[in-house]
Design a protein around this motif. Structure first.
Motif, PDB file in Angstrom:
ATOM      1  N   TYR A 254      -5.321  -6.773   3.252  1.00  0.00           N
ATOM      2  CA  TYR A 254      -4.317  -6.997   4.300  1.00  0.00           C
ATOM      3  C   TYR A 254      -2.955  -7.253   3.669  1.00  0.00           C
ATOM      4  O   TYR A 254      -1.932  -6.707   4.117  1.00  0.00           O
ATOM      5  N   GLU A 255      -2.927  -8.060   2.614  1.00  0.00           N
ATOM      6  CA  GLU A 255      -1.664  -8.390   1.953  1.00  0.00           C
ATOM      7  C   GLU A 255      -0.980  -7.146   1.399  1.00  0.00           C
ATOM      8  O   GLU A 255       0.242  -6.978   1.529  1.00  0.00           O
ATOM      9  N   ASP A 256      -1.766  -6.250   0.801  1.00  0.00           N
ATOM     10  CA  ASP A 256      -1.183  -5.015   0.258  1.00  0.00           C
ATOM     11  C   ASP A 256      -0.648  -4.119   1.368  1.00  0.00           C
ATOM     12  O   ASP A 256       0.390  -3.473   1.203  1.00  0.00           O
ATOM     13  N   SER A 257      -1.351  -4.072   2.491  1.00  0.00           N
ATOM     14  CA  SER A 257      -0.888  -3.222   3.589  1.00  0.00           C
ATOM     15  C   SER A 257       0.397  -3.773   4.199  1.00  0.00           C
ATOM     16  O   SER A 257       1.283  -3.012   4.591  1.00  0.00           O
ATOM     17  N   VAL A 258       0.502  -5.086   4.285  1.00  0.00           N
ATOM     18  CA  VAL A 258       1.746  -5.699   4.770  1.00  0.00           C
ATOM     19  C   VAL A 258       2.889  -5.364   3.814  1.00  0.00           C
ATOM     20  O   VAL A 258       4.001  -5.018   4.238  1.00  0.00           O
ATOM     21  N   ALA A 259       2.612  -5.426   2.506  1.00  0.00           N
ATOM     22  CA  ALA A 259       3.631  -5.105   1.506  1.00  0.00           C
ATOM     23  C   ALA A 259       4.050  -3.639   1.589  1.00  0.00           C
ATOM     24  O   ALA A 259       5.217  -3.310   1.356  1.00  0.00           O
TER      25      ALA A 259
END
Length: 430
Positions: A254-259
């Protein structure tokens, strides 16, 4: 074979007969508070800490031991912590089925008496915010914010490519090759934590069938292998197979997709409005412009742009086993005070649940966009893992992950229905 974990909540814990207060040895009450952070970065945790610090300054007789952990870790541990012999005094919770687990365990305190004793506190809140925090006629949590699922888009990218914001699923599919040809990930997606894909699937079910399937599930009048779910699964596969997501999306965090969206690699993101503060930290997003729109409709479907997937957020509950219930109630009241609600909206862009007064022009522009869209809201529904709890709701998310991993939708939902039926057969008679 899909392995679907159905979590059976069949235990019943008796709430301890704890008093309404009590002090530590130094004469100061110490509240233990547990919160989650939904976004990988952003100002929200610091704002929550600031509000807590101001509370302790105004209440020198109370100390607060605040722990803010990742959302996934929170979900994995909070039920055990609250059911332990030494629970946190105050903890965040989601609504409906998630909250119901604490109620069934007897580990959460009803707040009806506290709200009735302070009518001014109760009147601060917008109408309807307690609906999904009410179980068996009793209110068990107080909200601080609201979150809705939104199509976020990079305004500059759409302007430069002369693209219209997708209003339909067909529009979304048509935008994919255009964005791909310019080197963009069309739609950010990180389904390592399966709730992300589950959210997209729930949105598609509504866009296909309106509120009927959701209401039927609530009434236990619709099976999980109904054709509407299989259709939603096929639409998700169509997005994945068409290149809408990053290549490793099903194992991407999720964190990578937000980034991906925050740093300009992705042109769009369908995500809860809780992510606004992270997006607004990005110089790229601030420069290029952050747009917000309803999730696209499905051609021929029964869904409506005036129906929103969302929920109250940052809900606070008090453990039934707390030794400091009076102090905990003061803490809950502080978070819903107008000046703190205003701080939450101005500093994070989150939607709040109580009147804030004053000039709204300093609220982030994207928040004003969403508020304008919500002016025409007619109905809302909850994230499936919240509404249908740790059993069927979480298993729905895992089913979507399996579909996005290549399992045929019909097979996946057939196995989900079998697992749910089996779990129900194991429940003891009431």
């Amino acid at each position: 074979m899909i392995r679907i974990l159905i979590l059976l909540v069949g235990l019943c814990f008796l709430a301890g007969g704890c008093g309404q207060g009590g002090q530590d040895e130094d004469g100061v009450t110490t509240l233990r508070v547990r919160m989650w952070k939904a976004e990988p970065s952003g100002p929200t945790p610091a704002v929550l800490q600031k509000i807590t610090d101001e509370f302790t300054m105004a209440h020198p007789e109370i100390k607060v031991s605040l722990e803010i952990i990742s959302m996934q870790d929170f979900k994995e541990h909070i039920f055990h912590e609250v059911a332990s012999s030494d629970p946190p005094d105050v903890f965040m919770t989601w609504a409906a089925g998630f909250l119901q687990t604490f109620v069934r365990q007897g580990t959460v305190m009803p707040l009806d008496d506290a709200l009735a004793a302070d009518p001014a506190w109760r009147k601060r809140f917008h109408p309807g915010v307690f609906e999904n925090l009410t179980i068996d006629g009793h209110i068990y949590a107080v909200p601080s914010t609201e979150a809705v699922a939104v199509l976020f888009y990079n305004k500059r990218v759409f302007k430069d490519l002369n693209l219209a914001v997708p209003a339909t699923f067909g529009d979304l599919l048509a935008a994919v090759p255009v964005l791909r040809s310019q080197g963009y990930i069309p739609l950010s997606m990180g389904n390592k934590d399966p709730w992300v894909g589950g959210m997209l699937a729930a949105l598609l079910v509504e866009r296909l069938g309106g509120m009927g399937p959701y209401r039927a599930l609530e009434a236990d009048a619709l099976a999980w292998d109904a054709p509407i779910f299989e259709k939603a699964g096929h639409l998700l596969r169509e997005l994945a197979d068409g290149g809408a997501f990053a290549e490793d999306f099903n194992e991407r965090s999720y964190e990578d997709s937000v980034a991906d969206f925050r740093e300009g690699r992705a042109a769009m993101a369908i995500m809860g409005s809780w992510v606004i503060p992270v997006f607004l930290e990005s110089p790229t997003i601030i420069r290029d412009g952050l747009g917000a729109a309803p999730v696209p409709l499905v051609e021929g479907g029964r869904g409506s742009v005036n129906t929103w997937l969302g929920q109250t957020d940052l809900n606070f509950a008090i453990s039934a086993g707390s030794r400091h219930k009076k102090a905990a109630i003061h803490y809950l009241k502080w978070f819903s005070a107008p000046f703190e609600q205003r701080r939450l909206m101005e500093a994070t862009g989150n939607l709040v649940v109580a009147d804030i007064g004053g000039d709204a022009s300093i609220v982030p522009g994207v928040t004003r966009q969403i508020l304008k869209l919500l002016d025409s809201r007619q109905q809302s529904y909850l994230f499936y893992d919240v509404r249908f709890g740790r059993g069927a709701g979480v298993a729905f998310n895992q089913t979507i992950k399996a579909i996005l991993g290549g399992v045929p939708p019909g097979q996946a939902f057939s196995e989900l229905q079998k697992a749910v039926s089996h779990a129900r057969s194991l429940k003891p008679a009431q």
